[in-house]
Design an enzyme around this catalytic site. Sequence first.
Site, PDB file in Angstrom:
ATOM      1  CB  SER A 143      11.620  27.804  -9.988  1.00 59.68           C
ATOM      2  OG  SER A 143      12.701  26.912  -9.744  1.00 59.68           O
ATOM      3  CE1 TYR A 157       8.407  25.272  -6.597  1.00 60.22           C
ATOM      4  CE2 TYR A 157      10.300  24.660  -7.943  1.00 60.22           C
ATOM      5  CZ  TYR A 157       9.680  25.549  -7.081  1.00 60.22           C
ATOM      6  OH  TYR A 157      10.321  26.704  -6.716  1.00 60.22           O
TER       7      TYR A 157
HETATM    8  P1  NAP Z   1      10.175  29.405   1.975  1.00 64.09           P
HETATM    9  O1  NAP Z   1      11.426  29.749   2.705  1.00 64.09           O
HETATM   10  O2  NAP Z   1       9.641  28.015   2.099  1.00 64.09           O
HETATM   11  O3  NAP Z   1       9.029  30.456   2.430  1.00 64.09           O
HETATM   12  C1  NAP Z   1       7.754  30.331   1.889  1.00 64.09           C
HETATM   13  C2  NAP Z   1       6.848  31.432   2.417  1.00 64.09           C
HETATM   14  O4  NAP Z   1       5.591  31.297   1.728  1.00 64.09           O
HETATM   15  C3  NAP Z   1       6.551  31.323   3.892  1.00 64.09           C
HETATM   16  O5  NAP Z   1       6.418  32.616   4.460  1.00 64.09           O
HETATM   17  C4  NAP Z   1       5.191  30.597   3.896  1.00 64.09           C
HETATM   18  O6  NAP Z   1       4.385  30.891   5.036  1.00 64.09           O
HETATM   19  C5  NAP Z   1       4.547  31.173   2.659  1.00 64.09           C
HETATM   20  N1  NAP Z   1       3.494  30.319   2.123  1.00 64.09           N
HETATM   21  C6  NAP Z   1       3.540  29.008   1.810  1.00 64.09           C
HETATM   22  N2  NAP Z   1       2.353  28.581   1.349  1.00 64.09           N
HETATM   23  C7  NAP Z   1       1.534  29.655   1.373  1.00 64.09           C
HETATM   24  C8  NAP Z   1       0.177  29.846   1.053  1.00 64.09           C
HETATM   25  N3  NAP Z   1      -0.602  28.852   0.602  1.00 64.09           N
HETATM   26  N4  NAP Z   1      -0.356  31.089   1.211  1.00 64.09           N
HETATM   27  C9  NAP Z   1       0.393  32.101   1.671  1.00 64.09           C
HETATM   28  N5  NAP Z   1       1.694  31.992   1.995  1.00 64.09           N
HETATM   29  C10 NAP Z   1       2.246  30.766   1.859  1.00 64.09           C
HETATM   30  O7  NAP Z   1      10.312  29.681   0.407  1.00 64.09           O
HETATM   31  P2  NAP Z   1      11.469  30.441  -0.457  1.00 64.09           P
HETATM   32  O8  NAP Z   1      12.580  29.490  -0.664  1.00 64.09           O
HETATM   33  O9  NAP Z   1      11.751  31.785   0.125  1.00 64.09           O
HETATM   34  O10 NAP Z   1      10.724  30.586  -1.857  1.00 64.09           O
HETATM   35  C11 NAP Z   1       9.959  31.730  -2.206  1.00 64.09           C
HETATM   36  C12 NAP Z   1       9.535  31.600  -3.656  1.00 64.09           C
HETATM   37  O11 NAP Z   1      10.679  31.455  -4.483  1.00 64.09           O
HETATM   38  C13 NAP Z   1       8.641  30.401  -3.942  1.00 64.09           C
HETATM   39  O12 NAP Z   1       7.674  30.742  -4.907  1.00 64.09           O
HETATM   40  C14 NAP Z   1       9.609  29.377  -4.517  1.00 64.09           C
HETATM   41  O13 NAP Z   1       8.982  28.439  -5.341  1.00 64.09           O
HETATM   42  C15 NAP Z   1      10.555  30.286  -5.279  1.00 64.09           C
HETATM   43  N6  NAP Z   1      11.870  29.680  -5.517  1.00 64.09           N
HETATM   44  C16 NAP Z   1      12.678  29.324  -4.472  1.00 64.09           C
HETATM   45  C17 NAP Z   1      13.903  28.732  -4.746  1.00 64.09           C
HETATM   46  C18 NAP Z   1      14.843  28.281  -3.656  1.00 64.09           C
HETATM   47  O14 NAP Z   1      15.830  27.586  -3.966  1.00 64.09           O
HETATM   48  N7  NAP Z   1      14.637  28.656  -2.394  1.00 64.09           N
HETATM   49  C19 NAP Z   1      14.308  28.523  -6.065  1.00 64.09           C
HETATM   50  C20 NAP Z   1      13.462  28.912  -7.094  1.00 64.09           C
HETATM   51  C21 NAP Z   1      12.243  29.492  -6.811  1.00 64.09           C
HETATM   52  P3  NAP Z   1       4.435  29.970   6.375  1.00 64.09           P
HETATM   53  O15 NAP Z   1       5.776  30.255   7.011  1.00 64.09           O
HETATM   54  O16 NAP Z   1       3.298  30.438   7.188  1.00 64.09           O
HETATM   55  O17 NAP Z   1       4.336  28.533   5.906  1.00 64.09           O
END
Ligand code: NAP
Length: 248
Positions: A143, A157
Amino acid sequence: MNPVLLVTGGGRGIGAAVARLAAAQGWDVALNVVRDMASAQAVAADVRALGRRALAVQADVSDEAAVQALFATVDAELGPLRGLVNNAGVVDVAQRVDEMSLARWQRMFAINVQGTFLCTREALRRMSTQHGGAGGSIVNLSSAAARLGSPGQYVDYAAAKAAIDTFTLGVAREVAQEGVRVNAVRPGIIDTEIHASGGQPDRVQRMAPQVPMQRAGTAEEVAQAVVWLLSDQSSYTTGSVLDVAGGR
Ligand code: NAP
């Protein structure tokens, strides 16, 4: 036979976008979620609609036995793994460090850091030529927080994601002669449900003016970078951390 990819946390957001784009570019895709299997099944259906094989599995990436079972299921159902995207990740509510609990830090590091370590280890045991594998590509979701620190929001985080950057560099160099490339993508503010899960449903709109491009990114824009790093088109790229953050 198509190459096999595992995307952790592939039920929504960035992981779901990666699963769909990778399928469109020729990967068979396994994906896991921790809770919402309906979302995982829906993404798997999208992958199958693109003519690829798909597998949806429930597994918590912070649970060693569950991760081992996940990889064993992928081996049995889809065959040898060639790609891994360590995407599963969580944030928590906005707090100062002097307010945070140990339980919060343990969850933050168990999922975001140890989850990535566990899945990477299992993938290396399958992909590395040292282990008789045919090579592969691993992409970790870091991130922009890793270089911004996220003061007043979630410094824990940010620190967990900084660990991912260093892990990426070290593992990449460790296995560089074993057919495995390891890279990371550092998204900025991306419009997904993760912000609501941290109690800030309006975070994307609120933060957009701080981005030089004056907007949040989409999960699909991040997926383009991830799938490129998975592909042979990035064959000389390893140990890299690619910002996809609108200039922020
Ligand atoms: P999201 O929409 O919250 O989706 C998270 C996914 O991860 C969901 O499918 C969730 O499953 C799954 N998950 C959560 N905890 C888990 C666990 N313990 N074991 C297995 N699966 C798990 O997240 P996102 O925004 O797409 O982010 C994806 C990645 O990108 C993350 O690593 C995040 O830190 C990184 N990121 C995101 C952003 C942003 O602005 N969105 C920015 C920088 C980095 P459930 O639906 O079953 O809970």
